[in-house]
Motif scaffolding. Sequence first.
Motif, mmCIF file in Angstrom:
data_model
loop_
_atom_site.group_PDB
_atom_site.id
_atom_site.type_symbol
_atom_site.label_atom_id
_atom_site.label_comp_id
_atom_site.label_asym_id
_atom_site.label_seq_id
_atom_site.Cartn_x
_atom_site.Cartn_y
_atom_site.Cartn_z
ATOM 1 N N LEU A 220 -13.083 -5.917 5.289
ATOM 2 C CA LEU A 220 -12.093 -6.442 4.190
ATOM 3 C C LEU A 220 -11.300 -5.063 3.767
ATOM 4 C CD1 LEU A 220 -12.755 -8.368 1.280
ATOM 5 C CD2 LEU A 220 -11.027 -6.425 1.145
ATOM 6 N N ASP A 221 -9.862 -5.016 4.384
ATOM 7 C CA ASP A 221 -9.103 -3.563 3.861
ATOM 8 C C ASP A 221 -7.832 -4.301 3.215
ATOM 9 O OD1 ASP A 221 -7.411 -5.185 5.991
ATOM 10 O OD2 ASP A 221 -7.709 -3.299 7.378
ATOM 11 N N TYR A 222 -7.015 -3.121 3.335
ATOM 12 C CA TYR A 222 -5.518 -3.255 2.594
ATOM 13 C C TYR A 222 -4.475 -2.896 3.505
ATOM 14 C CZ TYR A 222 -1.824 -2.616 -0.841
ATOM 15 O OH TYR A 222 -0.777 -2.762 -1.289
ATOM 16 N N ALA A 223 -3.407 -3.720 3.483
ATOM 17 C CA ALA A 223 -2.315 -3.233 4.237
ATOM 18 C C ALA A 223 -1.149 -3.395 3.510
ATOM 19 C CB ALA A 223 -2.037 -4.100 5.350
ATOM 20 N N GLU A 224 -0.229 -2.177 3.214
ATOM 21 C CA GLU A 224 1.001 -2.114 2.515
ATOM 22 C C GLU A 224 2.025 -2.859 3.016
ATOM 23 O OE1 GLU A 224 2.363 1.788 1.757
ATOM 24 O OE2 GLU A 224 1.455 1.486 -0.246
ATOM 25 N N LYS A 232 4.600 -1.261 -3.567
ATOM 26 C CA LYS A 232 4.692 -2.297 -4.600
ATOM 27 C C LYS A 232 3.622 -3.280 -4.481
ATOM 28 C CE LYS A 232 9.513 -1.191 -6.108
ATOM 29 N NZ LYS A 232 10.783 -1.744 -6.522
ATOM 30 N N THR A 233 3.679 -3.968 -3.220
ATOM 31 C CA THR A 233 2.951 -5.097 -2.941
ATOM 32 C C THR A 233 2.235 -4.789 -1.634
ATOM 33 O OG1 THR A 233 4.575 -6.320 -1.750
ATOM 34 C CG2 THR A 233 4.541 -6.679 -4.106
ATOM 35 N N GLY A 234 1.221 -5.705 -1.251
ATOM 36 C CA GLY A 234 0.505 -5.658 -0.173
ATOM 37 C C GLY A 234 -0.462 -6.889 0.167
ATOM 38 N N GLN A 235 -1.376 -6.653 1.262
ATOM 39 C CA GLN A 235 -2.131 -7.785 1.548
ATOM 40 C C GLN A 235 -3.623 -7.244 1.489
ATOM 41 O OE1 GLN A 235 -0.663 -9.306 4.923
ATOM 42 N NE2 GLN A 235 1.233 -10.120 4.125
ATOM 43 N N TYR A 236 -4.606 -7.998 0.845
ATOM 44 C CA TYR A 236 -5.982 -7.697 1.309
ATOM 45 C C TYR A 236 -6.387 -8.555 2.535
ATOM 46 C CZ TYR A 236 -7.104 -5.507 -3.139
ATOM 47 O OH TYR A 236 -6.995 -4.562 -4.161
ATOM 48 N N ARG A 237 -6.891 -8.132 3.471
ATOM 49 C CA ARG A 237 -7.297 -8.836 4.870
ATOM 50 C C ARG A 237 -8.749 -8.952 5.371
ATOM 51 N NH1 ARG A 237 -3.560 -5.615 9.109
ATOM 52 N NH2 ARG A 237 -5.485 -4.158 8.656
ATOM 53 N N LEU A 250 -4.360 -12.367 2.036
ATOM 54 C CA LEU A 250 -3.800 -12.843 0.714
ATOM 55 C C LEU A 250 -2.817 -11.910 0.339
ATOM 56 C CD1 LEU A 250 -7.080 -14.494 -0.768
ATOM 57 C CD2 LEU A 250 -5.026 -15.712 0.239
ATOM 58 N N PRO A 251 -1.804 -11.947 -0.199
ATOM 59 C CA PRO A 251 -0.826 -11.163 -0.730
ATOM 60 C C PRO A 251 -1.276 -10.671 -2.190
ATOM 61 C CG PRO A 251 0.343 -12.849 -0.050
ATOM 62 C CD PRO A 251 -1.044 -13.312 0.257
ATOM 63 N N THR A 252 -1.037 -9.483 -2.560
ATOM 64 C CA THR A 252 -1.468 -8.952 -3.808
ATOM 65 C C THR A 252 -0.302 -7.817 -4.423
ATOM 66 O OG1 THR A 252 -3.213 -7.760 -5.165
ATOM 67 C CG2 THR A 252 -2.741 -7.177 -2.646
ATOM 68 N N TYR A 253 -0.508 -7.588 -5.703
ATOM 69 C CA TYR A 253 0.388 -6.335 -6.326
ATOM 70 C C TYR A 253 -0.776 -5.591 -6.793
ATOM 71 C CZ TYR A 253 -0.527 -9.380 -10.558
ATOM 72 O OH TYR A 253 -1.146 -10.047 -11.280
ATOM 73 N N ASP A 254 -1.973 -5.433 -6.656
ATOM 74 C CA ASP A 254 -2.917 -4.711 -6.909
ATOM 75 C C ASP A 254 -2.579 -3.261 -6.426
ATOM 76 O OD1 ASP A 254 -4.244 -6.486 -8.440
ATOM 77 O OD2 ASP A 254 -6.043 -6.709 -7.046
ATOM 78 N N ASP A 255 -3.091 -2.187 -7.010
ATOM 79 C CA ASP A 255 -3.128 -0.848 -6.281
ATOM 80 C C ASP A 255 -4.482 -0.854 -5.923
ATOM 81 O OD1 ASP A 255 -3.308 1.813 -5.775
ATOM 82 O OD2 ASP A 255 -2.170 2.501 -7.586
ATOM 83 N N PRO A 256 -4.518 -0.587 -4.725
ATOM 84 C CA PRO A 256 -6.087 -0.791 -3.857
ATOM 85 C C PRO A 256 -6.732 0.686 -4.393
ATOM 86 C CG PRO A 256 -4.246 -0.267 -2.280
ATOM 87 C CD PRO A 256 -3.480 -0.649 -3.627
ATOM 88 N N GLN A 257 -5.997 1.678 -4.630
ATOM 89 C CA GLN A 257 -6.857 2.871 -4.898
ATOM 90 C C GLN A 257 -7.120 2.972 -6.365
ATOM 91 O OE1 GLN A 257 -7.301 5.355 -2.978
ATOM 92 N NE2 GLN A 257 -6.113 3.948 -1.703
ATOM 93 N N ARG A 258 -6.614 1.856 -7.532
ATOM 94 C CA ARG A 258 -7.245 1.559 -8.781
ATOM 95 C C ARG A 258 -7.596 -0.023 -8.963
ATOM 96 N NH1 ARG A 258 -7.338 5.603 -12.167
ATOM 97 N NH2 ARG A 258 -6.575 7.542 -11.424
ATOM 98 N N PRO A 259 -8.298 -0.482 -8.072
ATOM 99 C CA PRO A 259 -8.711 -1.988 -8.107
ATOM 100 C C PRO A 259 -9.268 -2.297 -9.644
ATOM 101 C CG PRO A 259 -10.634 -0.867 -6.882
ATOM 102 C CD PRO A 259 -9.369 0.166 -7.288
ATOM 103 N N GLU A 260 -8.757 -3.529 -9.938
ATOM 104 C CA GLU A 260 -9.096 -4.027 -11.385
ATOM 105 C C GLU A 260 -10.396 -4.854 -10.911
ATOM 106 O OE1 GLU A 260 -5.903 -5.785 -13.387
ATOM 107 O OE2 GLU A 260 -4.829 -4.091 -13.254
ATOM 108 N N ALA A 261 -11.035 -5.234 -12.052
ATOM 109 C CA ALA A 261 -12.330 -6.003 -12.054
ATOM 110 C C ALA A 261 -11.816 -7.607 -11.775
ATOM 111 C CB ALA A 261 -12.924 -5.962 -13.082
ATOM 112 N N SER A 262 -12.930 -8.441 -11.217
ATOM 113 C CA SER A 262 -12.505 -9.664 -10.924
ATOM 114 C C SER A 262 -11.798 -10.375 -12.135
ATOM 115 C CB SER A 262 -13.813 -10.203 -10.599
ATOM 116 O OG SER A 262 -14.370 -9.896 -9.423
ATOM 117 N N HIS A 263 -10.852 -11.315 -11.617
ATOM 118 C CA HIS A 263 -10.202 -12.055 -12.791
ATOM 119 C C HIS A 263 -10.373 -13.435 -12.423
ATOM 120 C CE1 HIS A 263 -6.890 -13.467 -15.360
ATOM 121 N NE2 HIS A 263 -6.650 -12.440 -15.712
#
Length: 281
Positions: A220-224, A232-237, A250-263
């Motif tokens: 499970l990684d992240y692509a900008e 600004k946006t990216g995708q968790y894969r 799945l597209p996201t606007y999260d900062d992968p370096q500072r992930p937020e807790a589950s929502h």
Amino acid sequence: MDFLLAYAALAFVLGGGLYIVVMLVAAAIAGTALAGVWRFRKRPWKMWLMLLMFAWGVLALWLNVTRDNTKDSTGYYKKVSSEQQDITIAACEKAELTAPKQLLVEGIVDEITNTGYSQLVSLLFEQKLKFVELRVNKREALGVVPALGPYIVHSGNAGRHWLVDKPIYSYVKVAVGNPTSDTCIHGDQLPADLLTSLWPHQGACITMTYLDRASARYALDYAEDVPANKDKTGQYRLVDRQQNITLARLPTYDDPQRPEASHPVRCRSPHAMLLKKLSGA
């Protein structure tokens, strides 16, 4: 009643109410001072006092209107506007409809280091993965958010991350072992939050192996996104590294370096949504 009033006041402040109050007070001061300038036009020292108050009110208004709204009160960056957030969430919901409902895997490596305690337990015990590899990460201080040393499990409370004494960007392989084995990690060596999540699995054995590099086939990684929305946006894969293919994204606007807790709202935690699709082969 007092509790409800306190709760309402807190919700008002967290919802931006304090910002509105500051704006209203600054506007009231500026308006009052401007009226005072005319009233005390024949009394120079009072007139100058009113002019200073007017200038302060205008400055306060200007600072609030032009302040940097890309950060929230915790120091995490909101990298995009509310409109872009809505667009990204809509795109995520659309992508989720076409993504596989279930993916059979032996194990997974989390390259984002955003797996929580309950998610880790679910992956190993409910979803029956043989192992989960977690990348050792760290976090620099930002705003009121403190720096964190090497950790492998993310918690909504920064003080409850699972810290490890291992090199940054190495990996920890966590698995379920034989309760009679000497390789089991004793409870007093496990974080309290993990023990709480393990409570339904009394007597379970957790093993940990330290790796220089990930061994899992699936990640499970992240692509900008590039180029327009870069940074600004990216995708968790979910990626099959052996075949070099993306199984779900799945597209996201999260900062992968500072992930937020589950929502709890769908597509506000695409990382968690993808982990839920995994099932032990």
